[in-house]
Every structure is written in C-alpha cells, then in structure tokens.
Design an enzyme around this catalytic site. Structure first.
Site, mmCIF file in Angstrom:
data_model
loop_
_atom_site.group_PDB
_atom_site.id
_atom_site.type_symbol
_atom_site.label_atom_id
_atom_site.label_comp_id
_atom_site.label_asym_id
_atom_site.label_seq_id
_atom_site.Cartn_x
_atom_site.Cartn_y
_atom_site.Cartn_z
ATOM 1 N N LEU A 33 12.143 0.094 3.437
ATOM 2 C CA LEU A 33 11.625 1.287 4.119
ATOM 3 C C LEU A 33 11.011 2.304 3.147
ATOM 4 C CD1 LEU A 33 14.490 1.813 6.745
ATOM 5 C CD2 LEU A 33 12.362 0.504 7.004
ATOM 6 N N PHE A 80 5.689 -9.929 2.348
ATOM 7 C CA PHE A 80 4.807 -8.765 2.321
ATOM 8 C C PHE A 80 5.347 -7.646 1.425
ATOM 9 C CE2 PHE A 80 4.117 -10.449 6.696
ATOM 10 C CZ PHE A 80 2.745 -10.682 6.631
ATOM 11 N N SER A 124 -4.320 -11.205 -2.396
ATOM 12 C CA SER A 124 -5.394 -10.227 -2.229
ATOM 13 C C SER A 124 -6.681 -10.718 -2.864
ATOM 14 C CB SER A 124 -4.964 -8.907 -2.889
ATOM 15 O OG SER A 124 -6.060 -8.044 -3.044
ATOM 16 N N TYR A 149 -2.595 -3.586 -9.525
ATOM 17 C CA TYR A 149 -2.266 -4.206 -8.239
ATOM 18 C C TYR A 149 -2.805 -5.628 -8.190
ATOM 19 C CZ TYR A 149 -2.822 -5.541 -3.377
ATOM 20 O OH TYR A 149 -2.814 -6.246 -2.199
ATOM 21 N N LYS A 153 -0.787 -9.433 -8.240
ATOM 22 C CA LYS A 153 -0.981 -10.514 -7.280
ATOM 23 C C LYS A 153 -1.384 -11.806 -8.003
ATOM 24 C CE LYS A 153 -0.145 -8.409 -3.354
ATOM 25 N NZ LYS A 153 0.999 -8.810 -2.510
ATOM 26 N N PHE A 178 -8.749 -9.693 2.495
ATOM 27 C CA PHE A 178 -9.804 -8.780 2.113
ATOM 28 C C PHE A 178 -9.339 -7.376 2.540
ATOM 29 C CE2 PHE A 178 -11.441 -12.608 0.738
ATOM 30 C CZ PHE A 178 -12.466 -12.340 -0.137
ATOM 31 N N ASN A 179 -9.893 -6.721 3.490
ATOM 32 C CA ASN A 179 -9.480 -5.333 3.767
ATOM 33 C C ASN A 179 -9.028 -5.161 5.207
ATOM 34 O OD1 ASN A 179 -11.369 -5.208 1.357
ATOM 35 N ND2 ASN A 179 -10.540 -3.137 1.374
ATOM 36 N N GLY A 295 -10.639 1.357 -11.224
ATOM 37 C CA GLY A 295 -10.183 0.089 -10.675
ATOM 38 C C GLY A 295 -11.012 -0.443 -9.528
ATOM 39 N N ASP A 296 -11.949 0.359 -9.003
ATOM 40 C CA ASP A 296 -12.785 -0.102 -7.893
ATOM 41 C C ASP A 296 -13.974 -0.920 -8.385
ATOM 42 O OD1 ASP A 296 -11.269 0.932 -5.855
ATOM 43 O OD2 ASP A 296 -12.435 2.761 -5.623
#
Length: 333
Positions: A33, A80, A124, A149, A153, A178-179, A295-296
């Site tokens: 949680l 997850f 991802s 991130y 993965k 993907f998104n 990071g993008d």
C-alpha cells in the site's frame, strides 16, 4: 487457477485483478500500500461481485511470502510490485534498485521453495533505451537505458532469463508495457498516485479538475511532429487483458520464456493527448512548456504484431476511450 498478484491494489494490478476475476480465476493480492489504497479491494468486489484474498506487506518479508504460499495453493504469479516513475527514479536510484530488484529475488526464491514456476512479469518499453528505430519489435536491442527505472526492469529481465536457463521447468512471460492510461469504465478504479502525478494522464485529469493550475510539458524541442515526446498509449483494461492472454499461453503451451510488447502500435505526442482529452471531455487543459526532464526520450512506440500472432492480443480501445474513462474516474474520485 489461483493467481497471486503482487502490487494488486495499484493502478495496473487492480485492473488486472478485475479481468482475472471476470475470467473465473481466483485471486490473492499482496501489496504494501505504498502507492495504493486498500479501498480498491471493495471497488474490485463492486465491479465483479467477487472478492480477493488480501495480504498487506512487502515482498522482502520472506516469512510473509511463505505464509502466502503456504495458506494458498498458488498456480501462478503476476508481479506488479515495483516503483514506476521515470523522473523519480533519476532522483532516487538506490530506492528504485532496492525495491524493483530485491523484491523479485525474494519472490522467485519463495516460488522455488513452494514449487510454483509460472510467472508473468511487468516489464517496460524503457528496457529498449533510446530505440534505433520505431516501431519497436521484441528483438530490438535492449540496454542503453536512460533512467534507473528502465535499468531496474532490464536487470530483472536478465534475472528471469538466467533463471530459465538454469531450470527450463519455469514458465515465464515478460510483458513490456508501453504507456497505460485510462480507467475502468465504471469510474471506480483508475490511476490515483499519491502526491503530484509522475505520469501524463492523471496529471492532465487533475489539471482539468482544477487541482493544479497547469500541466507541465517537459520539452518541446524533440524531433517529433510538435516537439513534444511521443509515446504508445494503451488503455489499462486492454493491458490487463494482455495478462490474461499471457497466463493462457503459460498454461497451454510448452514450458518456455516469452517476451511480448503490449501497446497499440500508434504514437501520440503529449500535446496530442492534451487535445484529445479536451475534445473528448469538452474541457480545457492549460499547459506550460518546461525544460526537458532527465531520463526522457523523444519517441517510443511498439510493433504489437508478435502479441497478436502468438497471444491473440489486440488493443481495442481508442484514444477517445482512454481520455473519457480517465476523466470519468477523476470526476468520481
């Protein structure tokens, strides 16, 4: 079949629980949680008319893991339980590596102790790094990740590949998302992160609702149609159904390790999403251009052919569906 869903109260996990229950699977949820709410369990029951068995805790707790597997005859696991914000991972790399890698190691060890050898892993598209070409196929090179991130993965994918190489009695499906955006059509469950949203759609919805003054668009100087980042957005319910298809393959096919992209194959820019949201919901979303976010990358979208041919998986919901359902959830919560 009885499925353990780790992180099952989260955004993608909760929608997957709904689809599992709708397909007559029994569901056990383990969640700490940290980025979700236990009230989701009641909403899942309201949608499906069925309950899940819930354990609160973290996967690094080996005693708790043993308790879950001892008290339930688990047939397969869907994992997850990971932190998922690209920008935050750049700011908190150690926390991301600890949570996203250490937990899967403890989970696999527990599965081995209890002879459960079927797992669907939430990976991802970030494992592809900056792609050489788009759309991206599953055999494209991985690595060169641009944020912790994505690297976490990639590490876990390598762990799972090595696991299968050491013992090919395992059945493993690695799903490269993907998104995911949107929400369940009931408006009861959707993406509701704690604090300022790190993902685009919940941020857009909260700006539309008036919780934030404007949307921050990180960069408008990428080599894309309008200078903003392009991504492959998939409705979260379509994504959840991809897990059902993956489970079916692990049950019916010969044992193996399988990797699939889950996307639509269509790329939309940030401003495409803003315009689509405004049109679908007849509401304005003010935005401001900000510097690029660490990071993008410029563009990332899938070639979903393999998932279609081998799993029979095709995303059916439209961008309008995604925008409408996201806003419906935001208004109701």
């Amino acid at each position: 079949m009885k499925i353990l869903v780790t992180g099952g109260c989260g955004y993608i996990g909760s929608h997957t629980c709904v689809e599992l229950l709708n397909n007559n699977y029994e569901v056990v949820v383990l969640d700490n949680l940290s980025n979700s709410n236990i009230s989701v369990l009641d909403k899942i029951k309201k949608i499906t008319g069925k309950s899940v068995k819930f354990y609160e805790g973290n996967m690094i707790d080996t005693d708790l893991l043993d308790k879950v597997f001892t008290e339930n005859k688990i047939d397969a696991v869907i994992d997850f339980a990971a932190y998922k914000a690209v920008g935050e991972s750049v700011e908190k790399p150690i926390e991301y590596y600890k949570n996203n890698v250490s937990t899967i190691l403890e989970l696999i060890l527990a599965m081995k102790r209890h002879n459960v050898k079927k797992i669907v892993f939430s990976s991802s598209a970030t494992v592809y790094g900056t792609p050489d070409e788009v759309p991206i196929k599953e055999d494209a090179k991985t690595g060169g990740t641009t944020n912790p991130y994505g690297t976490s993965k990639l590490f876990v994918e390598k762990i799972l590949k090595d696991l299968y190489k050491s013992d090919n009695e395992w059945d493993i499906a690695i799903l490269r998302y993907f998104n995911p955006i949107g929400a369940h059509e009931s408006g009861l469950i959707g993406e509701s992160p704690n604090g300022v949203p790190a993902n685009l759609m919940p941020y857009v919805a909260k700006v539309a609702k008036g919780e934030f003054e404007f949307l921050r668009v990180f960069g408008n100087d990428y080599e894309t149609n309008d200078g903003t980042g392009v991504r492959d957005y998939i409705h979260v319910v379509d994504l959840a159904n991809g897990h059902i298809k993956a489970l079916e393959k692990l049950t019916k096919e010969e044992k193996g390790l399988y990797i699939y992209n889950l996307g639509t194959g269509t790329g939309y820019s940030v401003l495409d999403i803003v315009k689509a949201f405004e049109k679908a919901n007849n509401i304005k979303v003010p935005y401001k251009i900000m510097p690029r976010r660490a990071g993008d990358i410029a563009a990332c979208y899938s070639d979903p052919t393999k998932a279609k041919e081998e799993l029979g998986f095709v995303a059916t919901k439209t961008l309008e569906d995604m925008c409408r359902d996201a806003w419906n959830f935001e208004k109701n919560n």
